[in-house]
Design a protein around this motif. Structure first.
Motif, mmCIF file in Angstrom:
data_model
loop_
_atom_site.group_PDB
_atom_site.id
_atom_site.type_symbol
_atom_site.label_atom_id
_atom_site.label_comp_id
_atom_site.label_asym_id
_atom_site.label_seq_id
_atom_site.Cartn_x
_atom_site.Cartn_y
_atom_site.Cartn_z
ATOM 1 N N LYS A 1 0.814 -1.213 0.000
ATOM 2 C CA LYS A 1 0.000 0.000 0.000
ATOM 3 C C LYS A 1 0.850 1.266 0.000
ATOM 4 N N SER A 2 2.035 1.200 0.593
ATOM 5 C CA SER A 2 2.900 2.381 0.673
ATOM 6 C C SER A 2 3.489 2.767 -0.683
ATOM 7 N N CYS B 1 2.006 2.092 -3.921
ATOM 8 C CA CYS B 1 1.074 1.786 -5.017
ATOM 9 C C CYS B 1 0.494 3.030 -5.672
ATOM 10 N N ASP B 2 0.911 4.223 -5.254
ATOM 11 C CA ASP B 2 0.338 5.467 -5.782
ATOM 12 C C ASP B 2 0.441 5.553 -7.304
ATOM 13 N N ASN C 1 -5.984 8.370 -1.965
ATOM 14 C CA ASN C 1 -5.766 8.594 -0.527
ATOM 15 C C ASN C 1 -6.849 7.924 0.309
ATOM 16 N N LYS D 1 -6.083 4.187 0.347
ATOM 17 C CA LYS D 1 -4.911 3.887 1.161
ATOM 18 C C LYS D 1 -5.186 4.055 2.649
ATOM 19 N N SER D 2 -6.229 4.831 3.000
ATOM 20 C CA SER D 2 -6.586 4.985 4.414
ATOM 21 C C SER D 2 -7.728 4.042 4.800
ATOM 22 N N SER E 1 -3.435 -5.394 0.651
ATOM 23 C CA SER E 1 -2.065 -5.824 0.369
ATOM 24 C C SER E 1 -1.911 -7.207 1.003
#
Length: 157
Positions: free
Chosen positions: A44-45, A47-48, A61, A64-65, A80
């Protein structure tokens, strides 16, 4: 019985809007099964870059949250390997973006615990393919056809 499909193309071909198309396809399959879509990434960290080809930054965002979004009428949430291994998930359509061995293993583990409607893999064919090659050899995986490949197939024979 879990259906497994893969859309595997050269990296340059994947950049032509296929990211959005595969999300639409997964959403259509989820609508067919009346379930959610679990969008799965290796980390997840990091994958932007992939997600921003599909969604606006504020949607990325949210995902991811750990927020769920609605896309094409279906709930979609981000997972993930770490979050998959900690979760008990109901039946769903899993969409894996450029999966590594840990992600494939985590999804197959979920499939062994609970029924999974479909596992859809979206990845490149000209990079590190060992994990997906291994996965394809262990399971009955159908290849998705798109655009030129589907047109070539229709004209063969």
């Amino acid at each position: 019985m879990t259906d497994r499909v893969i859309l595997q193309r050269e990296f340059s071909e994947l950049m032509n809007g296929l990211h959005g198309s595969i999300v639409r396809y997964a959403s259509e399959r989820a609508e067919h099964h009346q379930c959610e879509v679990y969008l799965c990434v290796n980390n997840k960290s990091h994958c932007d870059q992939i997600l921003e080809r599909i969604f606006e930054k504020k949607v990325v965002n949210k995902l991811k949250s750990n927020q769920t979004i609605i896309i094409y009428g279906r709930k979609l949430s981000l997972y993930s390997p770490l979050t998959l291994n900690k979760s008990y998930l109901p039946e769903a359509v899993y969409l894996l973006l450029f999966p590594g061995p840990d992600l494939l293993k985590a999804v197959e583990y979920q499939a062994s615990l609970n029924p999974v409607y479909e596992i859809i893999v979206f990845t490149e064919s000209d990079g590190h393919t060992e994990a997906t090659d291994q996965w394809m050899s262990e399971h009955d995986v159908r290849r998705l056809q798109t655009g030129k490949a589907a047109a070539d197939r229709d004209t063969d024979g």
